[in-house]
Scaffold this active site. Structure first.
Site, PDB file in Angstrom:
ATOM      1  N   ILE C  50      27.326   0.153  41.004  1.00 53.39           N
ATOM      2  CA  ILE C  50      26.296   1.133  41.121  1.00 53.39           C
ATOM      3  C   ILE C  50      26.841   1.700  42.588  1.00 53.39           C
ATOM      4  O   ILE C  50      26.744   1.047  43.728  1.00 53.39           O
ATOM      5  CB  ILE C  50      24.947   0.192  41.537  1.00 53.39           C
ATOM      6  CG1 ILE C  50      24.461  -0.308  40.117  1.00 53.39           C
ATOM      7  CG2 ILE C  50      23.800   1.086  41.901  1.00 53.39           C
ATOM      8  CD1 ILE C  50      23.356  -1.351  40.010  1.00 53.39           C
ATOM      9  N   GLU C  62      30.431  -7.023  38.695  1.00 53.50           N
ATOM     10  CA  GLU C  62      30.672  -8.322  38.915  1.00 53.50           C
ATOM     11  C   GLU C  62      29.685  -8.781  39.711  1.00 53.50           C
ATOM     12  O   GLU C  62      28.816 -10.005  39.621  1.00 53.50           O
ATOM     13  CB  GLU C  62      32.011  -8.938  39.440  1.00 53.50           C
ATOM     14  CG  GLU C  62      33.156  -8.388  38.566  1.00 53.50           C
ATOM     15  CD  GLU C  62      33.840  -7.065  38.831  1.00 53.50           C
ATOM     16  OE1 GLU C  62      33.003  -6.070  39.255  1.00 53.50           O
ATOM     17  OE2 GLU C  62      35.114  -7.039  39.025  1.00 53.50           O
TER      18      GLU C  62
END
Lengths: 144, 144, 144, 144
Positions: C50, C62
């Site tokens: 993002i 992650e």
């Protein structure tokens, strides 16, 4: 429940933020923060602060909630509630840090997105623009 | 030169920020930003944005300047000038991102610290409090 | 399904990571990354990258997955799968950035936590210790 | 002095890192870290950790030194020394966090860049590749 209904009763969001605060991972600051984010279509995502021994990889409750929502496809948001304290008690008003305001600016309309800050006795309401005036918005880069 | 003298001629700081912009490392965004930070005792530190392939370890011009100053013992600041653009030209006003406002909040007095934002034709002036109202200040944690 | 069962078929995790990649918000780099995190008790959380206009507040796939899991109470993890590419296709191996390795170090056992890196034709397997040798682990601070 | 000369006497760099440690701003963790970075052309920049009340805007000593150097035009580096402790004493080995390893990866050759970690009795030497194997290097994005 629609976003409009939730906004008429902000304590619903505040209560969800309080629950989320209990999941906080804060072994370094011992400050526990919870957030509850409302999307335009009425869904709610919660987050807590998650600290890191190296400090800078830490993430705040607000960003945790936004990351969850965006990773599940949400892109437009109506409001967020934030509560913070120590040992599960709200000890004051915890306004969002600048990093979180910047992340809100990526997805939220400055004039309509509402930030409810829980206090020991109630809550305060701000728009995103009130918290991040003259912001560095995505348009600064996307306009190229 | 004292800080007071510099503040009477903000274009001195703007010019230093423009020079610093030329050192920017921005292979991913191609946006170049420079900053010049003035300490209370009249010293000036400059910085530029330094990007990273992984994005989140990137640092802005403002934070680079503040890190330099603090690492050399400065702890109180009077003002910062910020300019940004592409290919060395100032293409608009680049207000500081939320992360940089948060770092300013750690060291700068919200009511007296001045932010000069260069524009293609001049500059705008803000106080830190105008850019980060209801800020999350160190007192939130240090008050324990 | 237990964590042990999932670990016997890592493509299950890889497939979840591929699905998550489709939710990526990457308007600046146009690189899309997905991750699927497996907790010791067999639950799976997914994440995507993002990005943010200011770059440094960006979050990787992650860390999004880890933030989701921790905010829902999970604290110990068995493995993570990571895939990345452009326009929905796996275009290479995207090893985790240093920030994500540091966040893994906060919660995961260096010797047993497995990182499955998707490639265009299959996947590679690493332990966390292989990716972050001589790490800065929480014990450095918590030992005080 | 050339970079090669300095590398023959790493304690020169360690000593500079110790001096830099005294400038650390660490009111939250009370861990003080200093770094001294050597560029290929023999110049040395120092840095310290600079914490922030919001945690994630904190910067480590290593990144402070790299930001200073890059902002002054340096782009290629030979080595860095890192020391850490409490109250000015080296209390152990402070390996760089993952964020700092990622920032090193942006500018430093994995096989030749040396990391000297000060210890209470001397120092250890690592290459960047030993600390960040299978790294996420700029080539991952620049190769497009």
């Amino acid at each position: 429940m629609t976003a409009q209904t939730v906004l008429q009763t902000p304590t619903l969001l505040i209560d969800r933020a309080k629950e989320a605060m209990q999941k906080a991972y804060a072994p370094y600051s011992h400050h526990y923060v919870g957030a509850a984010l409302l999307s335009e279509d009425g869904r709610i995502w919660t987050g807590c602060n998650i600290e890191n021994a190296a400090y800078s990889p830490s993430i705040c409750a607000e960003r945790t909630a936004i990351a969850k929502a965006v990773s599940e496809g949400a892109r437009s948001f109506a409001a967020i509630a934030i509560v913070g304290g120590r040992e599960g008690h709200i000890t004051g008003s915890f306004p969002p840090c600048g990093v979180c305001r910047q992340v809100m600016a990526e997805f939220c309309c400055p004039d309509t997105f509402l930030v409810f800050l829980g206090t020991p006795t109630g809550f305060e309401t701000h728009t995103l623009r009130e918290l991040l005036p003259s912001g560095f918005f995505p348009s600064a880069l996307q306009g190229d």
